[in-house]
Enzyme design. Structure first.
Site, PDB file in Angstrom:
ATOM      1  N   ALA A  68     -40.240  71.023  57.098  1.00 30.82           N
ATOM      2  CA  ALA A  68     -39.079  71.786  56.651  1.00 30.82           C
ATOM      3  C   ALA A  68     -39.522  72.607  55.446  1.00 30.82           C
ATOM      4  O   ALA A  68     -40.546  72.304  54.819  1.00 30.82           O
ATOM      5  CB  ALA A  68     -37.954  70.834  56.276  1.00 30.82           C
ATOM      6  N   GLY A 111     -41.198  67.782  59.041  1.00 30.11           N
ATOM      7  CA  GLY A 111     -40.256  68.298  60.028  1.00 30.11           C
ATOM      8  C   GLY A 111     -40.951  68.945  61.218  1.00 30.11           C
ATOM      9  O   GLY A 111     -40.367  69.053  62.301  1.00 30.11           O
ATOM     10  N   GLU A 114     -41.709  66.151  63.417  1.00 30.52           N
ATOM     11  CA  GLU A 114     -40.397  65.704  63.928  1.00 30.52           C
ATOM     12  C   GLU A 114     -39.891  66.626  65.052  1.00 30.52           C
ATOM     13  O   GLU A 114     -39.257  66.167  66.000  1.00 30.52           O
ATOM     14  CB  GLU A 114     -39.381  65.636  62.786  1.00 30.52           C
ATOM     15  CG  GLU A 114     -39.696  64.488  61.823  1.00 30.52           C
ATOM     16  CD  GLU A 114     -38.851  64.527  60.569  1.00 30.52           C
ATOM     17  OE1 GLU A 114     -38.907  65.542  59.847  1.00 30.52           O
ATOM     18  OE2 GLU A 114     -38.129  63.560  60.308  1.00 30.52           O
ATOM     19  N   GLU A 134     -43.765  63.315  53.811  1.00 26.00           N
ATOM     20  CA  GLU A 134     -42.604  63.450  52.917  1.00 26.00           C
ATOM     21  C   GLU A 134     -42.712  62.534  51.708  1.00 26.00           C
ATOM     22  O   GLU A 134     -42.282  62.870  50.605  1.00 26.00           O
ATOM     23  CB  GLU A 134     -41.307  63.150  53.678  1.00 26.00           C
ATOM     24  CG  GLU A 134     -40.882  64.231  54.665  1.00 26.00           C
ATOM     25  CD  GLU A 134     -41.461  64.071  56.057  1.00 26.00           C
ATOM     26  OE1 GLU A 134     -42.434  63.298  56.225  1.00 26.00           O
ATOM     27  OE2 GLU A 134     -40.945  64.712  56.982  1.00 26.00           O
TER      28      GLU A 134
END
Ligand code: CAA
Length: 263
Positions: A68, A111, A114, A134
């Site tokens: 992200a 992300g 993910e 993360e």
């Protein structure tokens, strides 16, 4: 002011396969809001078009996606994060009714991994580097990483990856069962397209019925453990009240090592 009108996602229909290519090379395909808006539109188009029978999601040679977008989240509070529906975009991929293949080359981190985990199948170039880093910036995965890795790998292997934030090679990911196939760097996309065309040539109603049944077998709460995903998201948002999240993300942007204080 020069407005950046370059698309963050390139969407092409190649016969029965929808090819969606993430296109933010300057940020290693970090999954910003505009990028995920465009991805969502392309997925909607593929869902609505009966001629599209499989989707390949890819990035560049260098990066599938490095997570992200940290610069969008850095200064936000947990309240602001909760008001933002950004993370639900990953669910859209995981609950997409047609077959999805992630074609991974280079970084698939945070992300980005993910997003690949939300796809049905994963094919990776031998250069691929996967991980959930993360923790290294003071937070945790918030787009399905803890839930999907735990289901794929079990407790010990999942926690090792999530607590260390370490980078995993394509070979290691294959051995662990995170990806289906490893292929040479120069052919990762061709191989993914070939595989997608094979699946697209199968009877589509049976293909979709099989996917629906497999997802339901994996979760009594079809689609895709909404309760577990909700808990992960709440915990992720809570971390945006911590000093460590501010420090971790600020340190990434300032290109220095973070100092975590447990607050
Ligand atoms: N968000 C925003 N920008 C990012 C980014 C990210 N996730 N990853 C890379 N970039 C940007 C960098 O800031 C840099 O931009 P500038 O050139 O403007 O400085 C550019 O992309 C190139 O990155 P690097 O200079 O860092 O490239 P590198 O080759 O030295 O390192 C890397 C590559 C190891 C992937 C490193 O970029 C990195 O560690 N990225 C962050 C990975 C990460 O922590 N991802 C998790 C994000 S949080 C998340 O995803 C939460 C969630 O669960 C939803």
């Amino acid at each position: 002011m020069i407005l950046d009108t370059k698309p963050s996602v390139i969407f092409e229909k190649k016969g029965a396969v929808g090819l969606i290519t993430l296109n933010r090379p300057e940020a290693l395909n970090a999954l910003s809001h505009p990028l995920m808006d465009e991805l969502e539109k392309a997925m909607d188009d593929c869902a609505a078009d009966s001629a599209v029978r499989a989707v390949v999601l890819s990035g560049s040679q260098k990066a599938f996606a490095a997570g992200a977008d940290i610069s969008e989240m850095e200064g936000l509070s947990s309240k602001e994060m909760r008001l933002d529906p950004h993370l639900s975009r990953w669910d859209k991929v995981s609950t997409f009714p047609k077959p999805t293949i992630a074609a991974i080359s280079g970084y698939a981190l945070g992300g980005g991994l993910e997003l690949a985990l939300a796809c049905d199948l994963r094919i990776a170039s031998e250069t691929a580097v996967l991980g959930q880093p993360e923790i290294l910036i003071g937070v945790m995965p918030g787009a399905g990483g803890t839930v999907r890795l735990a289901r794929l790998l079990g407790r010990a292997k999942a926690l090792e990856i999530l607590w260390t934030g370490k980078k995993i090679s394509a070979r290691e990911a294959l051995e662990l069962g995170i990806i289906n196939r490893v292929v040479p760097a120069e052919s990762f996309l061709d191989e993914a397209m070939k595989w997608a065309r094979e699946i697209a040539a199968m009877p589509p109603l049976a293909v979709m019925a099989i996917k629906k049944s497999v997802l339901s077998a994996l979760s009594p709460d079809y689609p895709d453990h909404p309760k577990a995903l909700k808990l992960e998201r709440e915990l992720f948002y809570d971390l945006f009240d911590s000093e460590d999240q501010k420090e971790g993300m600020k340190a990434f942007i300032e290109k220095r090592k973070p100092k975590f204080r447990g607050k």
